[in-house]
Design an enzyme around this catalytic site. Sequence first.
Site, PDB file in Angstrom:
ATOM      1  N   ASP A  25     101.480  15.052  31.979  1.00  0.00           N
ATOM      2  CA  ASP A  25     101.977  14.531  33.259  1.00  0.00           C
ATOM      3  C   ASP A  25     100.879  13.762  33.995  1.00  0.00           C
ATOM      4  O   ASP A  25      99.693  14.057  33.835  1.00  0.00           O
ATOM      5  CB  ASP A  25     102.485  15.708  34.111  1.00  0.00           C
ATOM      6  N   ASN A  73     114.328  12.845  32.316  1.00  0.00           N
ATOM      7  CA  ASN A  73     113.603  11.586  32.547  1.00  0.00           C
ATOM      8  C   ASN A  73     114.505  10.350  32.506  1.00  0.00           C
ATOM      9  O   ASN A  73     114.092   9.258  32.923  1.00  0.00           O
ATOM     10  CB  ASN A  73     112.427  11.431  31.569  1.00  0.00           C
TER      11      ASN A  73
HETATM   12  C1  IPE Z   1     107.605  16.546  32.719  1.00  0.00           C
HETATM   13  O1  IPE Z   1     107.072  15.678  33.659  1.00  0.00           O
HETATM   14  C2  IPE Z   1     108.144  15.777  31.544  1.00  0.00           C
HETATM   15  C3  IPE Z   1     107.150  15.157  30.690  1.00  0.00           C
HETATM   16  C4  IPE Z   1     105.849  15.208  30.835  1.00  0.00           C
HETATM   17  C5  IPE Z   1     107.689  14.421  29.575  1.00  0.00           C
HETATM   18  P1  IPE Z   1     107.944  15.132  34.880  1.00  0.00           P
HETATM   19  O2  IPE Z   1     107.044  14.233  35.647  1.00  0.00           O
HETATM   20  O3  IPE Z   1     109.214  14.566  34.393  1.00  0.00           O
HETATM   21  O4  IPE Z   1     108.266  16.461  35.698  1.00  0.00           O
HETATM   22  P2  IPE Z   1     108.618  16.697  37.225  1.00  0.00           P
HETATM   23  O5  IPE Z   1     109.732  15.748  37.586  1.00  0.00           O
HETATM   24  O6  IPE Z   1     107.379  16.411  38.002  1.00  0.00           O
HETATM   25  O7  IPE Z   1     109.006  18.144  37.312  1.00  0.00           O
HETATM   26  C1  IPE Z   2     104.314  11.755  32.529  1.00  0.00           C
HETATM   27  O1  IPE Z   2     103.824  10.995  33.560  1.00  0.00           O
HETATM   28  C2  IPE Z   2     105.078  10.942  31.523  1.00  0.00           C
HETATM   29  C3  IPE Z   2     106.522  11.218  31.505  1.00  0.00           C
HETATM   30  C4  IPE Z   2     107.142  12.096  32.238  1.00  0.00           C
HETATM   31  C5  IPE Z   2     107.320  10.435  30.591  1.00  0.00           C
HETATM   32  P1  IPE Z   2     104.701  10.650  34.837  1.00  0.00           P
HETATM   33  O2  IPE Z   2     105.373   9.345  34.614  1.00  0.00           O
HETATM   34  O3  IPE Z   2     105.605  11.770  35.182  1.00  0.00           O
HETATM   35  O4  IPE Z   2     103.564  10.481  35.922  1.00  0.00           O
HETATM   36  P2  IPE Z   2     103.631  10.921  37.451  1.00  0.00           P
HETATM   37  O5  IPE Z   2     104.025  12.363  37.481  1.00  0.00           O
HETATM   38  O6  IPE Z   2     104.655  10.051  38.108  1.00  0.00           O
HETATM   39  O7  IPE Z   2     102.248  10.685  37.958  1.00  0.00           O
HETATM   40 MG    MG Z   3     105.416  13.368  36.367  1.00  0.00          MG
END
Ligand code: IPE
Ligand code: IPE
Ligand code: MG
Length: 250
Positions: A25, A73
Amino acid sequence: MLNGKQKDIELDPARVPRHVAIIMDGNGRWAKKRMLPRIAGHKQGMDNVRTITRAASDLGVKVLTLYAFSTENWKRPEGEVSYLMSLPVTFFNKFVPELIEQNVKVMIMGDTSMLPASTQKACADAVADTANNTGMVLNFALNYGGRDELVRAAQKLVQRANDGDLQAADVQASDIDAALMTAPLGELADPDLLIRTSGEERISNFLLWQIAYSELVFTDRLWPDFSPDDLKAAFADFAGRDRRFGGIKK
Ligand code: IPE
Ligand code: IPE
Ligand code: MG
């Protein structure tokens, strides 16, 4: 919460976690800090998968499960989703030769039938091209959700019951294990260590059943910045934990 600089960490090979799962993340925040579009963070995050895969394999990890795309997602803007869907194609095109050289075996879990055809093909090819490798399993969770996995497991068990193959009173934890997407991992299905980067301290629908007794490590590091030294620091933290599984200290 792990933070700060960690250098020259000595790890006892006997205490390296066998199955490591990572919630990768913080790509968006990494990009935002640099005034870049979110997809630039995803690109950097993809490059870091390469770095951390090599580091984990070198440290003796048996299974590395990476949360790449959740069933939730899809809620993101279309442009971001389609970029994320293109990443497995880019990643495997670039890195499958290296994975073969490292004897890494690719596995994918999640509902891949909903992914674009080109993504499905890249995944299937990577799995086929590394099928005979005997080293670390690199397990990507793609369009994966823990609740979706449990719903599908329930469907399988009900089907077995309908077929007369299973009685309600006979359902065991091992039947659930066998119906989950991690079943091919056998005794390594449950992560020893779950790491989440970016400072969030939640599970976000990852491996709900399998993490019952996993050790959890949360770090402020954003995924694109998460380094092999950070991985080693998480392993050092893990090595110091007393895993009791409900029992008492020996
Ligand atoms: C979890 O991260 C999913 C992945 C890393 C693929 P998210 O960014 O989607 O999670 P939330 O929305 O902060 O819980
Ligand atoms: C994790 O990074 C990747 C996926 C969930 C696909 P994020 O895209 O969730 O990054 P933040 O949480 O917005 O920083
Ligand atoms: Mg995230």
